[in-house]
Design an enzyme around this catalytic site. Sequence first.
Site: not given
Length: 410
Positions: A21, A99, A146, A172, A289, A320, A366
């Site tokens: 993706k 966000r 990023s 990143s 990730d 996360r 994830r």
Amino acid sequence: MNLRLTAPSRIVSEIALPASKSLSNRVLIIDALCRQPGSIGNVARCDDTEAVQRALDSPDARVVNVGAAGTAMRFLTAYYAARGTHAVTLDGSERMRQRPIGILVDALRELGARIDYAGSEGYPPLRIERGTMHGGKLRIKGNVSSQYISALLLASPVIGGVELTIEGDITSRPYIDMTLGLMKQFGIEAQVAGQVITVPAGEYLGRDYTIEADWSAASYWWALQALLPQSRITLKGLDVASLQGDSRVAEFMSRLGVRGNWCGRYLDLSTGYGVHADIFLADLGSTPDLAQTLAVALCLLERPYRLTGLKTLRIKETDRLAALQTELRKLGYVVAIEGDEALSWGGEKQAPATTTPHIATYNDHRMAMAMALAAVKFPGIVIDDAQVVSKSYPEYWQHLRQAGFEIEEV
């Protein structure tokens, strides 16, 4: 949809991985900026990429909702500001409205973009006026997402070129390198000198392009090979010379005894190589990730670890770091969070809350995919809201069934 999982003792399977993706979203934006677009093959079939495609396929839309697709929100903000033909309101899910996007909006405004906040200052939804941007010099902090930087870079050639100075450490970096690599393949070659990226004015050259498979999706299969060492897993569609930063999973998993052997676009995983017994240390600042895959797999392998460079995990689909700590504790693993930067486990354990825990996924694909690995040690584990994998890997549960997992809806 809640799913109960029981893992096999061994996997013998050939997995046709989904398309990347990250590559798909960048290539679609570049192709849309071409005066004569090409043909893009093997585009990812997932929520994030479909959000980008829907927007680009609806040029007359006045309101565009990208749902929970963070990449789509960032890339389309820059796209509409650079090439929009009319005012567009760009919105997303309730989580998307939490966000931050102010850093990107401020940068685009410096280059002439007319963007207003339709809700809270610094957050979506955004009202973006028709393209009014121009080239110029710009500075942005390197420790932000990023995707902000990639969004700016993708739009830069068509607005007259940009000299972008990145201040401080770059988060990143492989994703920025991916963006620059793709731009070059479509005719725009940026110059990189230290922290300064100079993108020339110009037009992208349309071409036919086929998207490779997703290394982030591959990470779960590398982990399963480590957890079930008698397995024989073959992954299809990856590129040995990939632009994807998450191809570093091969390096990390080699420290867990797993290697990949290439045969064309097929990658055969095997186990039995030297495993280091020391604490597993990794800086994931360039590959965040992979954090959930590694954190879960290392706990299941009883391997103490310290993973650093995780600042951006606080502002992903969920926090996360907190989510991993909470859900791993349900399995008896007492994981520590160190500020906003690190996650560590020294082997501390407590009795699991139940023998068949329910794992919350926090609307985070994830979390669902990484925590599913725990079925190897916790047969009957339940993954709540398992449909969230559609964001990046819709076939995940189907592929686990193919690999021998028993999966039932509860």
